[in-house]
Design an enzyme around this catalytic site. Sequence first.
Site, PDB file in Angstrom:
ATOM      1  CG  ASN A   1      -2.172  -0.859   0.939  1.00 28.68           C
ATOM      2  OD1 ASN A   1      -3.036  -0.484   0.146  1.00 28.68           O
ATOM      3  ND2 ASN A   1      -2.230  -2.013   1.562  1.00 28.68           N
TER       4      ASN A   1
ATOM      5  CE  LYS B   1       4.055  -2.820  19.327  1.00 31.16           C
ATOM      6  NZ  LYS B   1       5.275  -3.126  18.569  1.00 31.16           N
TER       7      LYS B   1
ATOM      8  CG  HIS C   1      -9.886  -3.340   8.532  1.00 28.13           C
ATOM      9  ND1 HIS C   1      -9.040  -3.880   9.476  1.00 28.13           N
ATOM     10  CD2 HIS C   1     -10.903  -4.218   8.392  1.00 28.13           C
ATOM     11  CE1 HIS C   1      -9.532  -5.028   9.894  1.00 28.13           C
ATOM     12  NE2 HIS C   1     -10.665  -5.265   9.253  1.00 28.13           N
TER      13      HIS C   1
HETATM   14  C1  GRF Z   1      -3.249  -4.625   4.019  1.00 26.79           C
HETATM   15  O1  GRF Z   1      -4.141  -5.634   3.687  1.00 26.79           O
HETATM   16  C2  GRF Z   1      -3.891  -3.583   4.908  1.00 26.79           C
HETATM   17  O2  GRF Z   1      -5.233  -3.404   4.655  1.00 26.79           O
HETATM   18  C3  GRF Z   1      -3.733  -4.214   6.256  1.00 26.79           C
HETATM   19  O3  GRF Z   1      -2.480  -4.846   6.235  1.00 26.79           O
HETATM   20  C4  GRF Z   1      -2.120  -5.156   4.888  1.00 26.79           C
HETATM   21  C5  GRF Z   1      -0.830  -4.485   4.613  1.00 26.79           C
HETATM   22  O4  GRF Z   1      -0.296  -4.821   3.367  1.00 26.79           O
HETATM   23  N1  GRF Z   1      -3.990  -3.242   7.291  1.00 26.79           N
HETATM   24  P1  GRF Z   1       0.931  -4.020   2.787  1.00 26.79           P
HETATM   25  O5  GRF Z   1       2.029  -4.015   3.848  1.00 26.79           O
HETATM   26  O6  GRF Z   1       0.476  -2.633   2.452  1.00 26.79           O
HETATM   27  O7  GRF Z   1       1.356  -4.793   1.579  1.00 26.79           O
END
Ligand code: GRF
Length: 202
Positions: free
Chosen positions: A14, A87, A105
């Site tokens: 992300n 966290k 999320h």
């Molecule tokens: C994602 O699915 C996000 O929604 C969740 O943890 C995951 C993180 O993935 N909170 P990345 O580290 O961004 O690949």
Amino acid sequence: MLAIAVFVSGRGSNLRAVLESPALKSLIEVKAVVGDKLECPAFDIAKNFSIPVFTVGKKEGFISFDDLITVLRNLKVELIVLAGFLKLIPENFVKSFRNKIINIHPALLPSFGGSGMYGMNVHRAVFDSSAQVSGASVHFVDESYDTGRIIVQRCVDISDVNTPEEIAERVLRIEHQLLPYVIEKIALGKVFVDNNRVRVET
Ligand code: GRF
């Protein structure tokens, strides 16, 4: 330019989606990437983009959440994006950046959220419930896990999936669109909180 800090704990896909979003190029600057461990793949992404990284926590050598408030204030950070950060954010930190912290999320809140609901735990719970749709939610962060006001959600049909992993794949694809979209709306001043209900101007 909106000054942003991105908090991560792992893979950082992300974070990458935000950094590579064409729409965000002229709108935001990622001033810091913050993690809760000394090394994680997301830090490598940050380093490739020459973004300073910080490790927050109570362990020796880590920066405390209280000191991090000062660091982020000095960097003039206006928005904090939790992108896979595991966290719980302490109360004092939330208070200092009220309505300026958002989280992504990987499910349709308020279902499948809360303590322990992260990563594949979420997708397994969705799969086991036999829910026929899942999706992603971006919400403001308050003092508890996943309970802050929802800003934007997007759904995905999962009626034909055979495994939780397939759900994870479909939801992640949506996340990579949704997070940059919400940040863009915030950067453009198009997200409003009226009487606790969030409104996003299209
Ligand atoms: C994602 O699915 C996000 O929604 C969740 O943890 C995951 C993180 O993935 N909170 P990345 O580290 O961004 O690949």
